[in-house]
Motif scaffolding. Structure first.
Motif, PDB file in Angstrom:
ATOM      1  N   HIS A 106       6.010  -0.379  -4.674  1.00  0.00           N
ATOM      2  CA  HIS A 106       5.544   0.547  -3.639  1.00  0.00           C
ATOM      3  C   HIS A 106       4.767  -0.254  -2.603  1.00  0.00           C
ATOM      4  N   LYS A 109      -0.108   2.831   1.288  1.00  0.00           N
ATOM      5  CA  LYS A 109      -1.297   3.499   0.780  1.00  0.00           C
ATOM      6  C   LYS A 109      -1.071   4.046  -0.625  1.00  0.00           C
ATOM      7  N   ASP A 111      -2.206   6.830  -1.685  1.00  0.00           N
ATOM      8  CA  ASP A 111      -2.031   8.284  -1.694  1.00  0.00           C
ATOM      9  C   ASP A 111      -0.562   8.699  -1.564  1.00  0.00           C
ATOM     10  N   THR A 112       0.339   7.748  -1.353  1.00  0.00           N
ATOM     11  CA  THR A 112       1.774   8.049  -1.336  1.00  0.00           C
ATOM     12  C   THR A 112       2.498   7.451  -2.545  1.00  0.00           C
ATOM     13  N   SER A 114       2.879   8.504  -5.511  1.00  0.00           N
ATOM     14  CA  SER A 114       3.643   9.439  -6.351  1.00  0.00           C
ATOM     15  C   SER A 114       5.142   9.354  -6.069  1.00  0.00           C
ATOM     16  N   THR A 115       5.520   8.952  -4.876  1.00  0.00           N
ATOM     17  CA  THR A 115       6.947   8.839  -4.549  1.00  0.00           C
ATOM     18  C   THR A 115       7.629   7.766  -5.394  1.00  0.00           C
TER      19      THR A 115
END
Length: 162
Positions: A106, A109, A111-112, A114-115
């Motif tokens: 990944h 950030k 906060d993203t 989860s994708t």
């Protein structure tokens, strides 16, 4: 973000960690604070980490589990170590799963993040794989050294069978 999911073979990895219970809004601060505390305890004991910090997410164990998990989040934050150690509360000793592991990178950030988990869940369903235990994040970037969150690199791993 498009994720490339790979299957790798990893050895079971001993770790030293601490539990964290936090809200999503507290996540970055609590993970950094806890990783720093574990780092300090390792240093005080003369033990070098065997890799970058990680965060195990025991609230997620199946492809049906909600991502991100419901708040409050229950996490295990620490460092891999070379050898098994004795631990006293609040320090935990455990093992990150070994064997067949799905992994993806990944960028960006937290906060993203989860994708990336969803990409692993979708890959498991498409390939007929079953998760083994909880997934974990490995933080390759240190915000103290890389101030641009868009450049942060985090690996998400999840052991599987099938």
């Amino acid at each position: 973000m498009d994720y490339s999911v790979e299957v790798v073979e990893l050895p079971e990895q001993p770790y030293v960690a601490m539990e964290v219970v936090c809200s999503p809004e507290e996540f970055a601060f609590e993970v950094e604070k806890t990783a720093t505390a574990v780092w300090g305890l390792l240093g005080d004991s003369g033990i070098a980490p065997a890799g970058p910090p990680f965060c195990l997410v025991p609230q997620i164990t199946t492809t049906d589990d909600e991502v991100p998990p419901p708040s409050p989040w229950q996490l295990i934050v620490g460092f891999p170590v070379e050898d098994e150690l004795e631990a006293e509360d609040p320090i935990l000793f455990g093992h990150l799963a070994g064997g067949k592991v799905l992994t993806t990178l990944h960028m960006g950030k937290l906060d993203t993040l989860s994708t990336a988990y969803i990409a692993l869940q979708v890959h498991m369903m498409k390939e007929g794989l079953t998760p083994v235990g909880a997934p974990w994040e490995v933080y390759l970037s240190d915000p103290a050294w890389e101030p641009d969150p868009e450049q942060w690199r985090t690996v998400v791993n999840w052991a599987v069978e099938g």
